[in-house]
Design an enzyme around this catalytic site. Sequence first.
Site, PDB file in Angstrom:
ATOM      1  CG  ASP A 181      -2.214   0.637   1.079  1.00  0.00           C
ATOM      2  OD1 ASP A 181      -2.330   1.489   0.183  1.00  0.00           O
ATOM      3  OD2 ASP A 181      -3.142   0.340   1.869  1.00  0.00           O
ATOM      4  CG  ASP A 215      -9.439   2.209  -0.444  1.00  0.00           C
ATOM      5  OD1 ASP A 215      -8.970   1.080  -0.633  1.00  0.00           O
ATOM      6  OD2 ASP A 215      -8.881   3.083   0.250  1.00  0.00           O
TER       7      ASP A 215
HETATM    8  C1  DGJ Z   1      -5.920   1.650   1.766  1.00  0.00           C
HETATM    9  C2  DGJ Z   1      -6.257   0.408   1.007  1.00  0.00           C
HETATM   10  O1  DGJ Z   1      -6.724   0.716  -0.259  1.00  0.00           O
HETATM   11  C3  DGJ Z   1      -7.252  -0.397   1.809  1.00  0.00           C
HETATM   12  O2  DGJ Z   1      -7.682  -1.515   1.090  1.00  0.00           O
HETATM   13  C4  DGJ Z   1      -6.609  -0.800   3.097  1.00  0.00           C
HETATM   14  O3  DGJ Z   1      -5.534  -1.669   2.833  1.00  0.00           O
HETATM   15  C5  DGJ Z   1      -6.137   0.431   3.859  1.00  0.00           C
HETATM   16  N1  DGJ Z   1      -5.349   1.290   3.034  1.00  0.00           N
HETATM   17  C6  DGJ Z   1      -5.359   0.036   5.077  1.00  0.00           C
HETATM   18  O4  DGJ Z   1      -4.820   1.098   5.716  1.00  0.00           O
END
Ligand code: DGJ
Length: 720
Positions: free
Chosen positions: A457, A524
């Site tokens: 990430d 997300d």
């Molecule tokens: C952003 C990601 O896109 C989510 O799926 C998740 O992993 C969060 N960060 C975790 O902090």
Amino acid sequence: MSQVSARVLLRAAGVAVLIDAPDGLLPALLHWGGPLPGLTEADAAAIAESSRPVQSPNDVDTPARVSLLPEATTGWTGRPGLQGSRNGVAWSTDFRVTEITFNGTPLRGFLSAGPGVLRFTAEDAEAQLTLDLEVALSDGGVLTARAGVRNDGTDDYTVDSLTLAFPVPAEASELLDLAGRWARERMPQRRPFTVGTHLRENRKGRTGSDSAYVMHAGTPGFGFADGEVYGVHTAFSGNHLHFAERVFTGIRLLGGGELLLPGELRLAPGETYTGPLVYGVHGTGLDAVARRFHGVLRARKRRLSTRRPVTYNVWEAVYMDHSLPKLLRLAELAAGVGVERFVLDDGWFGARRHEHAGLGDWVVSDDAWPDGLSPLIDRVNELGMEFGLWFEPEMVNPDSDVAREHPDWILSARTSWPVESRFQQVLNLSIPEAYAHVRDQMMALLDAYPIAYIKWDHNRDLVDAGDQTRGGRPAVHEQTLAYYRLLDELREAHPELEIESCSSGGARVDLEVLQRTDRVWVSDCIDPLERQVMNRWTAQLIPLEYMGSHIASRHSHTTGRRHDIGFRAATAVFGHLGIEWDLTEATEEELAQLTDWVAFYKEHRDLLLGGDLVRMDGPDPHQFVHGVVAPDRSRAVIGLAVTASLDALPGPRVRFRGLDAERRYSVRPVRLGAPQGGLKEPVWFGAGVELTGAALERVGFTPPIINPEQAMLFLVDAVD
Ligand code: DGJ
């Protein structure tokens, strides 16, 4: 200095590129587009001759020559390919080609060839620079170009910008690129290709949720099937740019390169800077362009299998509330519905019980995981699933051991740290010790546990990203290269490891990061209504098997909308399927439906993830029709989604292309789970129907009436 000449026709997969580099001049594209069958040397010379511009009134006496790297010395008053100087001098270049090779062999004169790599070495003795320009056409007809510049002088040369540009014809008078934001990545935007520059600058230090992604120019109204379309993609995960430039003489260029910050790229004597690959794709319609781009990743050395493991990600189920009993229960439920990979997301390390602390300390938390990760991983493996783990390697919370011990490792242009974003700062990976810290902590975990997959990430933009140890000099370029190095190093040590590129959802999706990673998290936002659009446009560059696509909870955590499982699943199966839902709150009936959807996906994933993407331009913008056709045209899956109330009921007939015109196919609705809301079936649903490929494309079939925010699938199989 000897100057050389060449004229080269490259041909591959229905694309022809005619490149002209006469008398030491930099290569220019005389043609980039459809095939030029039977073209001889004399024909190529005739094209060169008949393409010579006429001097326009009040323009330079010899019309400017626009090469892949346009130069002001030719009279060009548009954007120069190389911008830079030696402290204000040597800022205008006049490169002369001294060496040309094709696939490594020296080349002079005319060449007509298939795919291959041309390399031009050019010198500017006065500016004391050497240019290395690589132009290639792949087997799949994808044009790429990359430039490097070496400082041959005795003082520093600062590169301000190095961009490459491909010309497109005047018929390409409409532009389409992508924009977006967090949870709504890759939204299309169109505009006329007017005089001036449509410049998409990215200064986020990551590819960006609003990245231009692909800059297209095409004939007016071009759609998924129609129009002559050109698309350009800058493959870089740091600051970069895309542009479409039209000048008064009518010349139109699509280009790209890295975006360099002030003084970021200062070449000492003998040093070289090499820019990113700029991809150019031509085709009839956006689907043809997309398919060519898909070929880039499908031809990658490390091929992805179409048997992509169905993934369960715990993020929206538990967030950072890591309780072993709950996670074990989730693992059991996930395995029960057919999941093959279980991913533990953010919250397992350091003091990371919330967003405010712990990032950067990649050591399993004793608080949350007193017995380490083994109790979970062992059970996950026992249940027949692979285990995946989340990291955010470039990031730190100021409230972390690493930030406390090494405040100078934080990227910062000034004496004060940059503004925080999600309570975090960015670790300067160009500092060898900082890089080693992250690498060693990650390696230790990869060595200690059977981790098959990393979700990597990157949750903030790089703002004021300077190197504190060098007076705050811009450091995005070095940071991006260090990131690539770290990916390469981990992959070398663990060749089987799969890595997902995630960045606040889908903010790091480009063809360079995907040379080193195996999946992107598209967004997300897992609301299927939003995903119908995001997935559709994310697929403009990357194939479905690279797109993380999850079945979420009934109730979307990012939009608040509620959807039944049919819409969620029928949307998600066009991608690398996953589930992101607290299954402990799913009903028995929902679990049974989920099981059926996962089984359906497994049965058809070779087709879903290995076929050719088809997106239809329908008459009603709220009726989405898309699908995948097997490479041998024997099968297809069609998706039909209704995103809002349609103008007429029933909606427009469903038409679908890409199959063999004369073959006959059976078309059957897929009946999975509960009946769709508001479903009214057409008569043909009972027994299915047999239609030829031509009839499917030109006549189509009556769709069912389904409520808005519903979707369904159809299976198409050749019957001969
Ligand atoms: C952003 C990601 O896109 C989510 O799926 C998740 O992993 C969060 N960060 C975790 O902090």
